[in-house]
Design a protein around this motif. Structure first.
Motif, PDB file in Angstrom:
ATOM      1  N   PRO A 113     -28.192  33.533 -41.447  1.00 13.43           N
ATOM      2  CA  PRO A 113     -27.495  33.774 -42.703  1.00 13.43           C
ATOM      3  C   PRO A 113     -26.614  35.016 -42.608  1.00 13.43           C
ATOM      4  O   PRO A 113     -26.896  35.937 -41.826  1.00 13.43           O
ATOM      5  CB  PRO A 113     -28.633  33.978 -43.703  1.00 13.43           C
ATOM      6  N   ASP A 114     -25.559  35.031 -43.403  1.00 15.58           N
ATOM      7  CA  ASP A 114     -24.678  36.200 -43.448  1.00 15.58           C
ATOM      8  C   ASP A 114     -25.285  37.316 -44.288  1.00 15.58           C
ATOM      9  O   ASP A 114     -25.101  38.497 -43.997  1.00 15.58           O
ATOM     10  CB  ASP A 114     -23.308  35.805 -44.025  1.00 15.58           C
ATOM     11  N   GLU A 115     -25.981  36.925 -45.353  1.00  9.41           N
ATOM     12  CA  GLU A 115     -26.630  37.895 -46.240  1.00  9.41           C
ATOM     13  C   GLU A 115     -27.929  37.289 -46.764  1.00  9.41           C
ATOM     14  O   GLU A 115     -28.129  36.083 -46.726  1.00  9.41           O
ATOM     15  CB  GLU A 115     -25.729  38.245 -47.432  1.00  9.41           C
ATOM     16  N   GLY A 116     -28.778  38.155 -47.298  1.00  8.45           N
ATOM     17  CA  GLY A 116     -30.015  37.703 -47.927  1.00  8.45           C
ATOM     18  C   GLY A 116     -31.213  37.783 -47.007  1.00  8.45           C
ATOM     19  O   GLY A 116     -31.122  38.205 -45.847  1.00  8.45           O
ATOM     20  N   GLN A 117     -32.350  37.386 -47.548  1.00  8.78           N
ATOM     21  CA  GLN A 117     -33.614  37.488 -46.826  1.00  8.78           C
ATOM     22  C   GLN A 117     -34.396  36.183 -46.908  1.00  8.78           C
ATOM     23  O   GLN A 117     -34.325  35.468 -47.916  1.00  8.78           O
ATOM     24  CB  GLN A 117     -34.480  38.616 -47.414  1.00  8.78           C
ATOM     25  N   ILE A 118     -35.139  35.898 -45.846  1.00  6.06           N
ATOM     26  CA  ILE A 118     -36.073  34.767 -45.819  1.00  6.06           C
ATOM     27  C   ILE A 118     -37.432  35.298 -45.382  1.00  6.06           C
ATOM     28  O   ILE A 118     -37.552  35.908 -44.304  1.00  6.06           O
ATOM     29  CB  ILE A 118     -35.619  33.662 -44.854  1.00  6.06           C
ATOM     30  N   PHE A 119     -38.440  35.077 -46.204  1.00  2.42           N
ATOM     31  CA  PHE A 119     -39.800  35.454 -45.866  1.00  2.42           C
ATOM     32  C   PHE A 119     -40.603  34.186 -45.609  1.00  2.42           C
ATOM     33  O   PHE A 119     -40.632  33.284 -46.450  1.00  2.42           O
ATOM     34  CB  PHE A 119     -40.447  36.242 -47.011  1.00  2.42           C
ATOM     35  N   VAL A 120     -41.245  34.107 -44.459  1.00  2.00           N
ATOM     36  CA  VAL A 120     -42.135  32.998 -44.132  1.00  2.00           C
ATOM     37  C   VAL A 120     -43.526  33.583 -43.908  1.00  2.00           C
ATOM     38  O   VAL A 120     -43.704  34.449 -43.055  1.00  2.00           O
ATOM     39  CB  VAL A 120     -41.662  32.239 -42.876  1.00  2.00           C
ATOM     40  N   GLU A 121     -44.478  33.145 -44.710  1.00  2.00           N
ATOM     41  CA  GLU A 121     -45.836  33.702 -44.689  1.00  2.00           C
ATOM     42  C   GLU A 121     -45.805  35.227 -44.803  1.00  2.00           C
ATOM     43  O   GLU A 121     -46.542  35.940 -44.133  1.00  2.00           O
ATOM     44  CB  GLU A 121     -46.574  33.266 -43.427  1.00  2.00           C
ATOM     45  N   GLY A 122     -44.937  35.718 -45.679  1.00  2.00           N
ATOM     46  CA  GLY A 122     -44.871  37.142 -45.957  1.00  2.00           C
ATOM     47  C   GLY A 122     -44.052  37.962 -44.987  1.00  2.00           C
ATOM     48  O   GLY A 122     -43.887  39.172 -45.182  1.00  2.00           O
ATOM     49  N   ARG A 123     -43.485  37.343 -43.936  1.00  2.00           N
ATOM     50  CA  ARG A 123     -42.713  38.084 -42.942  1.00  2.00           C
ATOM     51  C   ARG A 123     -41.225  37.764 -43.076  1.00  2.00           C
ATOM     52  O   ARG A 123     -40.845  36.616 -43.176  1.00  2.00           O
ATOM     53  CB  ARG A 123     -43.182  37.726 -41.531  1.00  2.00           C
ATOM     54  N   GLU A 124     -40.418  38.813 -43.048  1.00  2.00           N
ATOM     55  CA  GLU A 124     -38.971  38.653 -43.130  1.00  2.00           C
ATOM     56  C   GLU A 124     -38.448  38.239 -41.761  1.00  2.00           C
ATOM     57  O   GLU A 124     -38.754  38.879 -40.745  1.00  2.00           O
ATOM     58  CB  GLU A 124     -38.328  39.981 -43.559  1.00  2.00           C
ATOM     59  N   ILE A 125     -37.692  37.122 -41.700  1.00  2.00           N
ATOM     60  CA  ILE A 125     -37.361  36.527 -40.401  1.00  2.00           C
ATOM     61  C   ILE A 125     -35.882  36.605 -40.038  1.00  2.00           C
ATOM     62  O   ILE A 125     -35.522  36.288 -38.899  1.00  2.00           O
ATOM     63  CB  ILE A 125     -37.789  35.042 -40.350  1.00  2.00           C
ATOM     64  N   THR A 126     -35.027  37.002 -40.963  1.00  2.00           N
ATOM     65  CA  THR A 126     -33.591  36.882 -40.684  1.00  2.00           C
ATOM     66  C   THR A 126     -33.129  37.810 -39.569  1.00  2.00           C
ATOM     67  O   THR A 126     -32.114  37.554 -38.929  1.00  2.00           O
ATOM     68  CB  THR A 126     -32.762  37.158 -41.956  1.00  2.00           C
ATOM     69  N   GLY A 127     -33.850  38.882 -39.295  1.00  2.00           N
ATOM     70  CA  GLY A 127     -33.436  39.801 -38.245  1.00  2.00           C
ATOM     71  C   GLY A 127     -34.125  39.558 -36.908  1.00  2.00           C
ATOM     72  O   GLY A 127     -33.901  40.312 -35.954  1.00  2.00           O
ATOM     73  N   LEU A 128     -34.935  38.512 -36.811  1.00  2.00           N
ATOM     74  CA  LEU A 128     -35.682  38.271 -35.577  1.00  2.00           C
ATOM     75  C   LEU A 128     -34.781  37.713 -34.474  1.00  2.00           C
ATOM     76  O   LEU A 128     -33.899  36.891 -34.736  1.00  2.00           O
ATOM     77  CB  LEU A 128     -36.829  37.291 -35.826  1.00  2.00           C
ATOM     78  N   GLY A 129     -35.047  38.135 -33.257  1.00  2.00           N
ATOM     79  CA  GLY A 129     -34.367  37.561 -32.105  1.00  2.00           C
ATOM     80  C   GLY A 129     -34.999  36.239 -31.709  1.00  2.00           C
ATOM     81  O   GLY A 129     -36.044  35.842 -32.236  1.00  2.00           O
ATOM     82  N   GLU A 130     -34.372  35.570 -30.750  1.00  2.00           N
ATOM     83  CA  GLU A 130     -34.835  34.239 -30.352  1.00  2.00           C
ATOM     84  C   GLU A 130     -36.280  34.264 -29.847  1.00  2.00           C
ATOM     85  O   GLU A 130     -37.072  33.378 -30.175  1.00  2.00           O
ATOM     86  CB  GLU A 130     -33.910  33.681 -29.267  1.00  2.00           C
ATOM     87  N   ARG A 131     -36.632  35.287 -29.101  1.00  2.00           N
ATOM     88  CA  ARG A 131     -38.009  35.361 -28.574  1.00  2.00           C
ATOM     89  C   ARG A 131     -39.020  35.496 -29.710  1.00  2.00           C
ATOM     90  O   ARG A 131     -40.075  34.847 -29.704  1.00  2.00           O
ATOM     91  CB  ARG A 131     -38.129  36.542 -27.615  1.00  2.00           C
ATOM     92  N   ASP A 132     -38.699  36.316 -30.706  1.00  2.00           N
ATOM     93  CA  ASP A 132     -39.625  36.532 -31.818  1.00  2.00           C
ATOM     94  C   ASP A 132     -39.650  35.352 -32.781  1.00  2.00           C
ATOM     95  O   ASP A 132     -40.583  35.231 -33.584  1.00  2.00           O
ATOM     96  CB  ASP A 132     -39.237  37.800 -32.582  1.00  2.00           C
ATOM     97  N   LEU A 133     -38.628  34.484 -32.717  1.00  2.00           N
ATOM     98  CA  LEU A 133     -38.610  33.302 -33.582  1.00  2.00           C
ATOM     99  C   LEU A 133     -39.553  32.208 -33.091  1.00  2.00           C
ATOM    100  O   LEU A 133     -39.939  31.329 -33.865  1.00  2.00           O
ATOM    101  CB  LEU A 133     -37.193  32.725 -33.676  1.00  2.00           C
ATOM    102  N   GLN A 134     -39.926  32.248 -31.814  1.00  2.00           N
ATOM    103  CA  GLN A 134     -40.778  31.189 -31.281  1.00  2.00           C
ATOM    104  C   GLN A 134     -42.122  31.080 -31.995  1.00  2.00           C
ATOM    105  O   GLN A 134     -42.543  29.969 -32.348  1.00  2.00           O
ATOM    106  CB  GLN A 134     -40.971  31.386 -29.769  1.00  2.00           C
ATOM    107  N   PRO A 135     -42.825  32.190 -32.250  1.00  2.00           N
ATOM    108  CA  PRO A 135     -44.071  32.059 -33.021  1.00  2.00           C
ATOM    109  C   PRO A 135     -43.840  31.507 -34.425  1.00  2.00           C
ATOM    110  O   PRO A 135     -44.677  30.764 -34.951  1.00  2.00           O
ATOM    111  CB  PRO A 135     -44.604  33.501 -33.076  1.00  2.00           C
ATOM    112  N   LEU A 136     -42.715  31.875 -35.033  1.00  2.00           N
ATOM    113  CA  LEU A 136     -42.380  31.341 -36.354  1.00  2.00           C
ATOM    114  C   LEU A 136     -42.255  29.826 -36.303  1.00  2.00           C
ATOM    115  O   LEU A 136     -42.792  29.112 -37.167  1.00  2.00           O
ATOM    116  CB  LEU A 136     -41.060  31.943 -36.847  1.00  2.00           C
TER     117      LEU A 136
END
Length: 358
Positions: free
Chosen positions: A72-95
């Motif tokens: 996303p260009d702006e805003g936030q996404i929380f999945v199970e209480g964790r903010e994910i929009t700033g995660l890199g590809e490696r950190d997205l795998q557990p998500l």
């Protein structure tokens, strides 16, 4: 600390009784076009939330932002209480292990058997073959395909392929299941069976489901809550029965036109500004739909009126309906009848007048 464990255990603790997904003022543009334009939305633990809109409304972009395939260009996404929009590809795998995905066109691997397709997410995780096969067998039994474990996708019907897709999406025990137009390629009977399966899984496993669709019948059948998206914005949101009973947005009314009672075309074509009979549209829901409304009207205001068309449906256990009532204008009591109906929690609209019997 093992990242997979932290998502599965800490995330489950944070969402217990709360939101699995929370989206805050999300925006995503392509060129000068806003595909997602300031959406804020929550998906509660254990519910089925339907997101509906026409083609191009922004549904697919929203779901791709949720599973990390779009940034996303702006805003936030929380999945199970964790903010994910700033995660890199490696950190997205557990998500992604916490989010299962079922697709419109199944996305099965043709060279692998049914059980191999179902077990694939576990193979990627590095689970043992015995564990993978045991989980695949458990899930194939859940979706009613235990006897198809060694079959290949080419031998399956569309509905069976989608059941395999659902089993595969559940393999890693996700917290959230995303369904992207999962029934659009299926015939009506198969669609009903798949929706019944999703509802059963939701109730038996307590699984949270976010369902993307352009079909109001899908929403009516399976969702607890609905959000209507248009031009990248949420224009209406609420309990399914409530939105069906009293849609506020033009796009919602348009999407509902195919499944709510409509005035027959032969009558609609004859409506004018004057005539001896006024045609009223009376929308009822909840308690107003349970009471003998027309009988009460006949007792309170004697005169000539009749039921022209309409019916009552039940959505989430609540009666929701539309009645088309013809009222004789020669009695001079149309306004009194409208006031009577409005006082009983109905929504009344004068559609027009006809000059003779219809």
């Amino acid at each position: 600390m093992n990242q997979h464990v932290s998502w599965a255990e800490a995330g489950a603790a944070e969402t217990r009784g709360g939101d699995v997904v929370r989206i805050v003022d999300l925006k995503r543009q392509f060129g000068g076009t806003a595909a997602v334009d300031g959406i804020s939305l929550s998906v509660r633990k254990g519910e089925i939330l339907g997101i509906i809109g026409r083609s191009g409304a922004g549904k697919s972009t929203l779901i791709r932002c949720l599973n990390g395939l779009e940034r996303p260009d702006e805003g936030q996404i929380f999945v199970e209480g964790r903010e994910i929009t700033g995660l890199g590809e490696r950190d997205l795998q557990p998500l992604r292990r916490r989010i299962g995905m079922i697709f419109q066109h199944f996305n099965l691997l043709s060279a692998k058997t049914v059980e191999e397709n179902v077990a694939l997410p576990l193979k990627i995780e590095g689970r043992s073959k015995a564990e993978r096969l045991a989980r695949a067998a458990e899930l194939l039994d859940l979706v009613g395909l235990a006897d198809k474990a060694r079959a290949y996708p080419a031998s399956l019907s569309g509905g069976q392929k989608q059941r395999v897709g659902i089993a595969r999406a559940l393999a890693a025990r996700p917290a959230l299941l995303l369904s992207d137009e999962a029934t659009s390629a299926l015939d009506p009977e198969t669609t009903r069976s798949i929706l019944s399966l999703l509802k059963d899984i939701n109730q038996r496993l307590g699984l949270t489901i976010l369902l993307i669709t352009h079909e109001m019948e899908v929403i009516r059948t399976v969702a607890d809550r609905v959000a209507v998206i248009d031009a990248g914005k949420i224009v209406e949101e609420g309990q399914v029965w409530s939105v069906f009973a009293d849609p506020q947005a033009d796009v919602t009314r348009s999407l509902l036109a195919g499944i709510r009672p409509q005035l027959p075309e032969a009558i609609a074509a004859r409506l004018g500004k004057a005539g001896r009979e006024a045609i009223l549209r009376v929308d009822v829901a909840g308690e107003a739909a349970r009471r003998p409304l027309l009988q009460e009207l006949a007792t309170a205001i004697p005169g000539r009126f009749r039921l022209v068309h309409g019916g009552i449906d039940h959505i989430q256990g609540e009666p929701v309906g539309t009645l088309f009532v013809g009222v004789q204008t020669t009695d001079g009591r149309v306004a009194e009848i409208i006031d009577f109906l409005n006082a009983r929690d109905t929504r009344v609209e004068v559609l027009g007048h006809v000059s003779d019997d219809v």
